[in-house]
Design a protein around this motif. Structure first.
Motif, short mmCIF file in Angstrom:
data_model
loop_
_atom_site.label_atom_id
_atom_site.label_comp_id
_atom_site.label_asym_id
_atom_site.label_seq_id
_atom_site.Cartn_x
_atom_site.Cartn_y
_atom_site.Cartn_z
N ALA A 86 -29.77 -33.95 -26.93
CA ALA A 86 -30.96 -34.72 -27.30
C ALA A 86 -31.99 -33.83 -27.98
CB ALA A 86 -31.56 -35.37 -26.05
N GLU A 87 -32.16 -32.61 -27.46
CA GLU A 87 -33.10 -31.67 -28.07
C GLU A 87 -32.67 -31.33 -29.49
OE1 GLU A 87 -34.52 -27.04 -27.40
OE2 GLU A 87 -33.81 -28.21 -25.67
N ALA A 88 -31.37 -31.12 -29.70
CA ALA A 88 -30.86 -30.79 -31.03
C ALA A 88 -31.15 -31.92 -32.02
CB ALA A 88 -29.36 -30.50 -30.96
N ARG A 89 -30.93 -33.17 -31.58
CA ARG A 89 -31.21 -34.30 -32.46
C ARG A 89 -32.69 -34.36 -32.84
NH1 ARG A 89 -28.24 -37.18 -28.43
NH2 ARG A 89 -26.03 -37.46 -28.99
N THR A 140 -39.72 -30.04 -30.05
CA THR A 140 -39.47 -31.40 -30.55
C THR A 140 -40.80 -32.06 -30.91
OG1 THR A 140 -39.65 -32.44 -28.37
CG2 THR A 140 -37.49 -31.57 -28.99
N GLY A 141 -40.69 -33.14 -31.69
CA GLY A 141 -41.89 -33.85 -32.07
C GLY A 141 -42.62 -34.43 -30.88
N ALA A 142 -41.88 -34.96 -29.90
CA ALA A 142 -42.51 -35.54 -28.70
C ALA A 142 -43.28 -34.48 -27.93
CB ALA A 142 -41.44 -36.17 -27.82
N ALA A 197 -42.11 -38.40 -33.15
CA ALA A 197 -42.15 -38.39 -31.68
C ALA A 197 -41.27 -39.50 -31.16
CB ALA A 197 -43.58 -38.56 -31.17
N SER A 198 -40.07 -39.15 -30.72
CA SER A 198 -39.13 -40.14 -30.18
C SER A 198 -38.18 -39.43 -29.24
CB SER A 198 -38.35 -40.81 -31.32
OG SER A 198 -37.59 -39.85 -32.03
N GLU A 236 -42.25 -44.83 -28.58
CA GLU A 236 -40.83 -44.57 -28.81
C GLU A 236 -40.30 -43.42 -27.95
OE1 GLU A 236 -38.97 -46.53 -30.75
OE2 GLU A 236 -40.82 -47.69 -30.95
N VAL A 237 -41.20 -42.68 -27.33
CA VAL A 237 -40.78 -41.56 -26.48
C VAL A 237 -40.46 -42.08 -25.08
CG1 VAL A 237 -41.45 -39.36 -25.44
CG2 VAL A 237 -42.14 -39.90 -27.78
#
Length: 290
Positions: A76-79, A276-278, A87-88, A117-118
């Motif tokens: 999930a982190e890689a995606r 990540t964006g989140a 932020a998702s 979305e997070v």
């Protein structure tokens, strides 16, 4: 072994039922059953004990679940890392009980409003537990007591050198609370009650209280909440330590004697390279707090 099989395995482990897992995953039951059996064959070990329709993890299954969680979290982190401005996806936040109660309600509500979305997951624990879970990829970030306090603890310094980043986000004033009829306390030697109500070992605030009161033998009565600590203090059998921000949340409390001890930083910690964006938006919200 693939990510889809790991997701199915985790879901069955959480639901303890193929039927409920299939409904949650929107798959037919036979497909879930087949994938679990294929995974067990591939690993050469039984992952579940089957008792009728109930599925419980074997010892090997529990061990494998920890690895599955880490693999799925890394995927999930890689995606998310490929879309740093979006932020998702999941963000798994750990926090001390006191911080979750007194500091996080407003930031969490704002984050949920601004970034729906997070998938934000929040869990609580003491500082050393949370730190270990960040290192093991069970959590993405955590709010813990300032690690400088814990450097004297065996193994803690080495742990901090294993690729963690940190920044201070809150400042807490720790208070020693005593029954109202306790004689006035100006220094540690004045404390007559020698039983401390506190969380399990690994709690920074408990460690600080033990050190502050180290002049004479001290027993610890372990409880699971700040309400429990205050109940023990009000019963007259214990003393306790808690942040002023938590004490101010309590209503209709009988009179207590309150003694300021010291101030402690609360840090946001995360693994080096986790961006990540989140998580970036979560840091921004914490930095923008009033």
């Amino acid at each position: 072994m693939d990510l889809s099989s790991l997701e199915i395995f985790r879901c069955v482990a959480e639901e303890q039922s193929v039927t409920r897992a299939a409904a949650r995953l929107q798959r037919v039951q036979s497909n879930v059953t087949t994938r679990i059996r294929q995974l067990e064959d591939d690993l050469g070990a039984p992952l579940f004990l089957r008792d009728g329709k109930r599925m419980t993890l074997t010892d090997q299954g529990r061990d494998f679940l920890a690895y599955a969680e880490r693999l799925l979290a890394l995927a999930a982190e890689a995606r998310q890392s490929l879309h740093p401005d979006t932020a998702s996806g999941p963000l798994r936040l750990g926090s001390m009980e006191s911080t979750a109660a007194s500091r996080l309600p407003i930031p969490l509500a704002r984050f949920h409003r601004d970034f729906p979305e997070v998938e934000l997951r929040v869990s609580t624990g003491h500082s050393q537990k949370l730190l270990g879970e960040v290192l093991d990829r069970q959590l993405d970030c955590a709010l813990i007591a300032h690690p400088d306090i814990l450097r004297a603890e065996p193994g803690f310094e080495a742990t901090l050198e294993r690729g963690l980043c940190a920044e201070p986000v809150f400042r807490e004033e720790l208070l020693l609370v005593l029954p109202a009829n306790h004689p006035p306390v100006a220094r540690p030697e004045d404390v007559r009650i020698r039983t401390l109500a506190g969380f399990a070992r690994g709690c920074t605030y408990r460690l600080l209280a033990e050190r502050w009161l180290a002049g004479a033998p001290l027993a610890v009565q372990e409880v699971g909440s700040y309400h429990g600590i205050l109940a023990c203090v009000n019963a007259g059998s214990c003393i306790g330590v808690l942040p002023r921000s938590v004490l101010e949340l309590q209503r209709d409390m009988p009179g207590l004697q309150v003694v300021p001890m010291l101030e402690v930083d609360t840090l946001l910690i995360w693994r080096e390279g986790y961006a990540t964006g989140a998580f970036r938006r979560w840091r921004e919200i914490l930095a923008a707090r009033p």
